[in-house]
Design an enzyme around this catalytic site. Structure first.
Site, mmCIF file in Angstrom:
data_model
loop_
_atom_site.group_PDB
_atom_site.id
_atom_site.type_symbol
_atom_site.label_atom_id
_atom_site.label_comp_id
_atom_site.label_asym_id
_atom_site.label_seq_id
_atom_site.Cartn_x
_atom_site.Cartn_y
_atom_site.Cartn_z
ATOM 1 C CB VAL A 32 -1.018 -0.047 1.176
ATOM 2 C CG1 VAL A 32 -0.375 0.171 2.527
ATOM 3 C CG2 VAL A 32 -2.149 0.922 0.951
ATOM 4 C CG ASP A 33 5.102 2.896 1.994
ATOM 5 O OD1 ASP A 33 4.740 4.065 1.772
ATOM 6 O OD2 ASP A 33 6.162 2.602 2.594
HETATM 7 P P1 ADP Z 1 2.361 -3.966 5.907
HETATM 8 O O1 ADP Z 1 3.818 -3.888 5.563
HETATM 9 O O2 ADP Z 1 1.945 -3.037 7.035
HETATM 10 O O3 ADP Z 1 1.900 -5.363 6.110
HETATM 11 P P2 ADP Z 1 1.264 -3.924 3.192
HETATM 12 O O4 ADP Z 1 1.219 -2.768 2.269
HETATM 13 O O5 ADP Z 1 2.126 -5.067 2.804
HETATM 14 O O6 ADP Z 1 1.639 -3.331 4.626
HETATM 15 O O7 ADP Z 1 -0.218 -4.473 3.436
HETATM 16 C C1 ADP Z 1 -1.168 -3.876 4.272
HETATM 17 C C2 ADP Z 1 -2.545 -4.137 3.736
HETATM 18 O O8 ADP Z 1 -2.831 -3.191 2.705
HETATM 19 C C3 ADP Z 1 -2.719 -5.517 3.101
HETATM 20 O O9 ADP Z 1 -3.906 -6.111 3.604
HETATM 21 C C4 ADP Z 1 -2.848 -5.221 1.616
HETATM 22 O O10 ADP Z 1 -3.731 -6.146 0.975
HETATM 23 C C5 ADP Z 1 -3.464 -3.851 1.625
HETATM 24 N N1 ADP Z 1 -3.281 -3.049 0.419
HETATM 25 C C6 ADP Z 1 -2.331 -3.118 -0.540
HETATM 26 N N2 ADP Z 1 -2.529 -2.183 -1.497
HETATM 27 C C7 ADP Z 1 -3.646 -1.477 -1.128
HETATM 28 C C8 ADP Z 1 -4.416 -0.400 -1.673
HETATM 29 N N3 ADP Z 1 -4.040 0.190 -2.817
HETATM 30 N N4 ADP Z 1 -5.517 0.026 -1.001
HETATM 31 C C9 ADP Z 1 -5.887 -0.558 0.161
HETATM 32 N N5 ADP Z 1 -5.229 -1.566 0.740
HETATM 33 C C10 ADP Z 1 -4.125 -2.040 0.114
#
Ligand code: ADP
Length: 348
Positions: A32-33
């Site tokens: 998501v980052d």
């Molecule tokens: P972390 O490192 O905190 O686990 P991640 O980005 O890997 O963060 O995942 C956190 C959550 O965000 C996951 O459940 C993933 O499916 C979700 N995610 C990824 N991309 C998006 C998006 N564009 N919008 C909303 N949620 C997302």
């Protein structure tokens, strides 16, 4: 509705702030980052470089650049090891600290991803529980609309046991209702066969409201008998809104406690309060009956006031019955389950 679980891409959310599940460096990453930085453009990374990173469980706020929201709140979730290394406390702190910053920035709408539930490995059902509990605790003292944004429905899991229990309950009750129908049909057929005026047409099933009405009246009268006849007559004539306000008075809770427990927006509650003839939606009526912890019979009474009934041919209704019959009145847990089964949520 103050807390909503929705399926979306968080970078598309037109809210006051979206929350980013960031890394300690705040210099971008995957998941998501990465999606947030890509959509925001290079300006976001430039601002993040000035922040000096962020500790796990804490949060920092920036502008949103090309995103459709106003702010991005960056929080760093814990990496999950076994749940015994302070992970729950740190994860809950991410939500609390982010909401604190959102409030200070005057945000009325905030969207969260399921923090730590991706690369950081937090079991999804537990991550969701912590998110829901922490956000709902914050909402009990603050007016804000908060979204938990689930990116991929497969990523969404309520506890396995709860899911299986609800599924079994739905199965049992669907079966019951269908066999009732067949039984009822046979019973009516046998009555009809003894009827000299029988013209060969099977009468249509009465709608559920009419079918249950004869059962409901004696229940109401019985309860009323412990008050006075005068009160009993008044209760039969009272509207949904009047019944709701009476039940709130009887519960000893304040209006605010009730609409918050019901996941109902304050403005909607004021409307219901000031309009004696307000026509609520079915999920709104059920939300109030959950907040007031009414029994199944009382819930049916309240639904009847608004022209609704509970039916065993609706998954939504059966899930509501599942929770009420177990005395579980946590609206946020109920909404998680409704979401998992693709049903509309309780509240506005
Ligand atoms: P972390 O490192 O905190 O686990 P991640 O980005 O890997 O963060 O995942 C956190 C959550 O965000 C996951 O459940 C993933 O499916 C979700 N995610 C990824 N991309 C998006 C998006 N564009 N919008 C909303 N949620 C997302």
């Amino acid at each position: 509705m103050p807390l909503q679980i929705i399926r979306n891409d968080i970078t598309k959310m037109k809210v006051d702030a979206i929350v980013n599940a960031a890394k300690n460096s705040l210099l971008g990453g995957g998941g998501v980052d990465g999606a947030i930085h890509d959509a925001a453009g290079a300006g976001l990374l430039e601002e993040c470089k000035t922040l000096g990173g962020c500790e796990t469980g804490k949060a920092k706020i920036t502008g949103a650049y090309n995103l459709p929201c106003r702010h991005v709140i960056h929080t760093v979730g814990p990496i999950y090891r076994d749940g015994c290394h302070g992970e729950p406390k740190l994860l809950s702190s991410c939500y609390r600290e982010s909401l604190k910053l959102a409030k200070e920035a005057g945000c009325e709408t905030v969207a969260f991803p399921l923090i730590s539930s991706g690369v950081y490995g937090y079991p999804k059902a537990e991550a969701l529980r912590i998110a829901v509990d922490t956000i709902s605790e914050f909402l009990s003292d603050n007016d804000m609309t908060v979204y938990i944004v689930i990116f991929d429905r497969k990523a969404y899991q309520i506890g396995e046991k709860l899911f299986a229990d609800i599924e079994a309950f739905i199965d049992d009750n669907y079966v019951d209702s269908h066999s009732d129908d067949r039984y009822e049909r046979r019973r009516r057929m046998s009555l009809i066969r003894h009827d000299d005026d029988f013209d060969g047409n099977i009468p249509a099933c009465p709608p559920p409201m009419l079918g249950s009405a004869p059962m409901e009246k004696p229940v109401m009268m019985q309860k009323a008998a412990v008050v006075s006849l005068d009160d009993a007559v008044k209760q039969i004539d009272e509207s949904f809104s009047e019944m709701l306000l009476r039940k709130i008075d009887e519960s000893g809770l304040t209006d605010a406690q009730v609409y918050k427990k019901a996941n109902i927006d304050r403005k909607l509650f004021s409307k219901i309060r000031s309009d004696k003839n307000y026509k609520p939606s079915k999920p709104t009526v059920i939300a109030f009956s959950i907040a007031l912890e009414l029994s199944l019979e009382e819930t049916k009474d309240m639904l009847m006031k608004a022209g609704f009934a509970l039916s065993h041919s609706s998954k939504f209704d059966i899930i509501i019955e599942f929770f009420i019959s177990r005395g579980n009145y946590n609206i946020f847990e109920i909404n998680e389950a409704l979401f998992a089964f693709d049903q509309s949520l309780l509240g506005v």
